[in-house]
Design a protein around this motif. Sequence first.
Motif, PDB file in Angstrom:
ATOM      1  N   ALA A   1       9.098  11.906   6.976  1.00 24.71           N
ATOM      2  CA  ALA A   1       9.084  10.348   6.710  1.00 24.71           C
ATOM      3  C   ALA A   1       7.735  10.183   6.440  1.00 24.71           C
ATOM      4  O   ALA A   1       6.651  10.635   6.957  1.00 24.71           O
ATOM      5  CB  ALA A   1       9.342   9.500   7.837  1.00 24.71           C
TER       6      ALA A   1
ATOM      7  N   GLN B   1       4.081   5.504   4.697  1.00 26.58           N
ATOM      8  CA  GLN B   1       4.195   4.004   3.815  1.00 26.58           C
ATOM      9  C   GLN B   1       5.122   4.303   2.751  1.00 26.58           C
ATOM     10  O   GLN B   1       4.968   5.489   1.906  1.00 26.58           O
ATOM     11  CB  GLN B   1       2.866   3.640   3.488  1.00 26.58           C
ATOM     12  N   LEU B   2       6.250   3.495   2.684  1.00 29.82           N
ATOM     13  CA  LEU B   2       7.227   3.418   1.560  1.00 29.82           C
ATOM     14  C   LEU B   2       6.366   3.259   0.238  1.00 29.82           C
ATOM     15  O   LEU B   2       5.650   2.585   0.170  1.00 29.82           O
ATOM     16  CB  LEU B   2       8.497   2.591   1.630  1.00 29.82           C
TER      17      LEU B   2
ATOM     18  N   SER C   1       5.506   1.498  -3.080  1.00 32.65           N
ATOM     19  CA  SER C   1       5.440   0.115  -3.705  1.00 32.65           C
ATOM     20  C   SER C   1       4.617   0.051  -4.942  1.00 32.65           C
ATOM     21  O   SER C   1       3.985   1.044  -5.165  1.00 32.65           O
ATOM     22  CB  SER C   1       4.852  -0.621  -2.374  1.00 32.65           C
TER      23      SER C   1
ATOM     24  N   VAL D   1       4.580   7.549  -3.270  1.00 31.26           N
ATOM     25  CA  VAL D   1       4.845   9.139  -2.251  1.00 31.26           C
ATOM     26  C   VAL D   1       5.417  10.109  -3.306  1.00 31.26           C
ATOM     27  O   VAL D   1       6.228  10.064  -3.997  1.00 31.26           O
ATOM     28  CB  VAL D   1       6.169   8.427  -1.569  1.00 31.26           C
TER      29      VAL D   1
ATOM     30  N   GLN E   1      14.509  10.951  -1.049  1.00 28.33           N
ATOM     31  CA  GLN E   1      15.083   9.317  -0.987  1.00 28.33           C
ATOM     32  C   GLN E   1      13.735   8.752  -0.689  1.00 28.33           C
ATOM     33  O   GLN E   1      13.628   7.393  -1.058  1.00 28.33           O
ATOM     34  CB  GLN E   1      15.984   9.096   0.303  1.00 28.33           C
ATOM     35  N   CYS E   2      12.673   9.160  -0.294  1.00 21.89           N
ATOM     36  CA  CYS E   2      11.379   8.425   0.021  1.00 21.89           C
ATOM     37  C   CYS E   2      10.414   8.416  -1.191  1.00 21.89           C
ATOM     38  O   CYS E   2       9.326   7.987  -1.385  1.00 21.89           O
ATOM     39  CB  CYS E   2      10.538   8.827   1.150  1.00 21.89           C
TER      40      CYS E   2
ATOM     41  N   SER F   1       8.622   8.545  -5.031  1.00 26.98           N
ATOM     42  CA  SER F   1       8.440   8.010  -6.278  1.00 26.98           C
ATOM     43  C   SER F   1       8.351   8.840  -7.181  1.00 26.98           C
ATOM     44  O   SER F   1       8.356   8.606  -8.508  1.00 26.98           O
ATOM     45  CB  SER F   1       7.330   6.718  -6.249  1.00 26.98           C
TER      46      SER F   1
ATOM     47  N   TYR G   1      13.530   4.946  -4.922  1.00 26.75           N
ATOM     48  CA  TYR G   1      12.204   4.664  -5.282  1.00 26.75           C
ATOM     49  C   TYR G   1      11.661   5.841  -6.683  1.00 26.75           C
ATOM     50  O   TYR G   1      10.874   5.393  -7.178  1.00 26.75           O
ATOM     51  CB  TYR G   1      11.124   4.970  -4.289  1.00 26.75           C
TER      52      TYR G   1
END
Length: 359
Positions: free
Chosen positions: A12, A15-16, A18, A23, A63-64, A66, A85
């Motif tokens: 994980a 931080q996602l 943004s 990421v 999935q996380c 960018s 993302y």
Amino acid sequence: MATVNSVQAPEAPKQLPSPSHEVIVVLEEVHLPVSQVDTSPRTHEIISYRSISRPDEIRARVQCASILIATQAFITADSLGDAPYLKCVITPTSGTNHIDLDECKRRGIRVARCAGSTSPAVAEHALSLYFAARRRTVMLHNDIQTRDKNGDNAWTREGSVAYKMRMANEQPPCSVGEEVVGIIGHGHIGKRLEALCSGLGMEVLISERKSGAAPARDAIEPKTERTPFREVIGKATVLFICCISTVETQNMINAAEIRALRPETVIINVSRANVVNTREVIRALRERRISGAAVDVYELEPASKEEHSAYLAENTKDLNLTFSPHVGYFSTKTVVTMKSMVRERIRSFLDGNFEKFEV
């Protein structure tokens, strides 16, 4: 640290993604570790996995993301899943056959490759495969190492095993000055091979496209003298395959082309496996219509058995086949170049400069 046979669990992000944070997920650190990336003024974090290749494994880890770095892992609708993302996919390699460009375009995902990143090493590796195939180095090595119950090998039993080096026409192997090299694919790797082979005194023929169409770059680069594809096939004693895999090049070397080859011919494939009909090559070797083949690429990778490549069937061990496990790119210079180009592609993406992007 994950072991060779284990798969790291999905990690994980702190931080996602943004508008102010990226990421970056690296699926195959085994090929290229990525670090020291400049995403300023945005922050970023890098999540690296040693080697992820199965669609479900890829899906769980992107999935996380960018920004995604994929060297050989197949990036498709299935392996991406939702990937909400994801905005950019970068491959450190020259080819994009492992990335579904249409699917990425449909999703608005930018895709970049690193053309020329591997060319010096791959060209040198192709040349090493040529020498091994022409001189049957692997077979001779195995003969020396294989001893009977009395401690004798083929050499001590027979006095000489030079006859095993004969080509399909029963002649001794060609020397470099006798070789006619056909190069299919005149990009960065093909150009480097041309220089190396010419320097060794080989006659070099640069193939036209099979369709006869002129490469687009001929309009902006000095025009290379090219030989019609079928003429190259009929004249070459060494056939280097180093084009990229596209719809146009898949099965480009098929039964008809292999039937037209000279018996002296050795085929060296450092392109992609689907450019050459593997089973037809095996048939030609078994029928002694060609003299050898050497490959660094396979239909399914990593490869270890027939379902991954027909070359790896149990009944091919008596043929003049030389293998390496898709490592032709690996060298100090390649790794330095790949890292630099990946960093540059990330910076270009963030700056909105898509000149070197495929999609």
